[in-house]
Design a protein around this motif. Structure first.
Motif, mmCIF file in Angstrom:
data_model
loop_
_atom_site.group_PDB
_atom_site.id
_atom_site.type_symbol
_atom_site.label_atom_id
_atom_site.label_comp_id
_atom_site.label_asym_id
_atom_site.label_seq_id
_atom_site.Cartn_x
_atom_site.Cartn_y
_atom_site.Cartn_z
ATOM 1 N N VAL A 5 0.820 3.806 8.356
ATOM 2 C CA VAL A 5 0.196 2.526 7.744
ATOM 3 C C VAL A 5 0.118 1.474 8.503
ATOM 4 O O VAL A 5 -0.877 0.499 9.247
ATOM 5 C CB VAL A 5 0.455 1.855 6.200
ATOM 6 N N LYS A 61 5.214 4.279 6.011
ATOM 7 C CA LYS A 61 4.581 2.873 5.543
ATOM 8 C C LYS A 61 3.759 2.460 7.064
ATOM 9 O O LYS A 61 3.088 2.055 7.677
ATOM 10 C CB LYS A 61 5.914 2.204 6.187
ATOM 11 N N SER A 95 -1.116 10.505 1.224
ATOM 12 C CA SER A 95 -1.113 9.776 -0.097
ATOM 13 C C SER A 95 -0.582 10.338 -1.340
ATOM 14 O O SER A 95 -0.209 11.552 -1.369
ATOM 15 C CB SER A 95 -2.505 9.386 -0.676
ATOM 16 N N LEU A 104 -7.440 3.605 6.906
ATOM 17 C CA LEU A 104 -6.559 4.974 6.072
ATOM 18 C C LEU A 104 -7.264 5.906 5.745
ATOM 19 O O LEU A 104 -6.199 6.462 5.297
ATOM 20 C CB LEU A 104 -5.664 4.131 4.731
ATOM 21 N N LEU A 111 1.088 -1.203 -0.296
ATOM 22 C CA LEU A 111 -0.470 -0.189 0.056
ATOM 23 C C LEU A 111 1.028 0.657 0.128
ATOM 24 O O LEU A 111 0.664 2.144 0.015
ATOM 25 C CB LEU A 111 -1.294 -0.258 1.432
ATOM 26 N N THR A 112 1.840 1.869 -0.371
ATOM 27 C CA THR A 112 3.202 2.405 -0.202
ATOM 28 C C THR A 112 2.354 2.820 -0.917
ATOM 29 O O THR A 112 3.425 4.558 -0.997
ATOM 30 C CB THR A 112 4.289 1.568 -0.388
ATOM 31 N N ILE A 169 -0.434 4.950 0.306
ATOM 32 C CA ILE A 169 0.256 5.913 1.668
ATOM 33 C C ILE A 169 1.663 5.892 2.100
ATOM 34 O O ILE A 169 1.982 4.698 1.702
ATOM 35 C CB ILE A 169 -0.480 5.436 2.684
#
Length: 293
Positions: free
Chosen positions: A250, A247, A287, A280, A240-241, A244
């Motif tokens: 997250v 890390k 983002s 998130l 998901l980096t 967002i």
């Protein structure tokens, strides 16, 4: 002209040669066509259908017998003569000669023209366009009551794939977020002309009236699912980096929501992805804006 031989005669008369580059595989068995049309447009509804990949109109004929109106979309104008012979007498049919990807898959235009009807998006989809067409119909909210398609068997299995299996992916997520999905019937390769290399199936999606996320958050779900499944072998924290970049933030947010940051995306299912989006959402100001466009 309602026999397999009759349909084959039309193909020969108009010298129709299915184009491999357009993924053309025609169904010409009348019994099969009636069965497929019944699965696509079940009894008890006043259907208006947009049919994609209509070919020479063999399935179109059967759909017209079950719908108030059918709009048939076909890209290949070389089929127009055969299609006219096949469907010219039908009073509730409009042909649209153009690319299915340019058709109004939102259903908004049909809703304006048919405000009281149940809308269905159906068709024998060209294999190479299937995923793109499905995403365009599923990701935005639409007035479709039902989606029903003939698709490659592998695609149908992915659409209905269960969480925790290799079949569950981004397509599974969006199909199951939007609808109740059913694999209606498997179709052997011999049902088509020419015979494809793989089997197909009829798959239906009865669209839901309620969704757990707002439309704005569904846009975020799109970004999250694209990022996660583009790296499906990675953990959520690593996958998901692109959405967002922070890390650690997250990981903390996922843990706080009861989601394992070390899980793989195929393990989550629809409820899991809804939980990820809710977790998130407060971090969206961090983002990568390109990932949300």
């Amino acid at each position: 002209m309602t026999s397999r031989q009759g349909y084959g005669q039309i193909l020969r008369e108009f010298e129709v040669s299915p184009k491999k580059r357009l993924g053309q595989h025609f169904m010409i068995d009348p019994g099969l066509l009636r069965t497929v049309a019944t699965l696509m447009l079940p009894d008890g509804f006043a259907w208006v259908a947009l049919e994609l990949g209509s070919g020479i109109g063999t399935l179109t004929r059967e759909l017209c017998g079950r719908a108030e109106w059918v709009y048939a979309v076909e890209k290949d104008r070389d089929l127009s003569g055969a299609a006219a012979r096949m469907t010219g007498s039908l009073p509730n049919l409009t042909w649209i000669w153009g690319d299915a990807l340019e058709a109004d898959l939102t259903g908004d235009g049909l809703r304006q023209d048919h405000p009281e009807s149940e809308l269905a998006l159906v068709g024998n989809l060209p294999y190479y366009l299937t995923s793109d067409l499905l995403y365009r119909a599923l990701i935005p909210r639409t007035p479709w009551r039902r989606l029903a398609f003939v698709v490659q068997e592998e695609v149908g299995e992915r659409m209905a794939g269960r969480a925790g299996t290799g079949d569950f992916g981004r397509l599974s997520l969006w199909c199951q977020y939007r609808a109740e999905i059913t694999l209606e019937k498997r179709l052997p390769a011999g049902c088509f002309v020419p015979k494809p290399d793989v089997g197909s199936c009829v798959v239906s999606l009865d669209m839901s009236d309620y969704f757990p996320l707002s439309e704005e958050r569904e846009g975020f779900l799109d970004a999250v699912s694209r990022s996660a499944f583009s790296k499906r072998r990675k953990t959520l924290a690593n996958g998901l980096t692109e959405v967002i970049p922070d890390k650690e933030a997250v990981i903390a947010a996922l843990k706080n929501a009861g989601v394992d940051p070390a899980a793989r995306p195929q393990d989550l299912g629809v409820e899991g992805f809804v939980a990820v989006v809710e977790a998130l959402w407060p971090l969206r100001h961090l983002s990568n804006r390109n990932s949300l466009s």
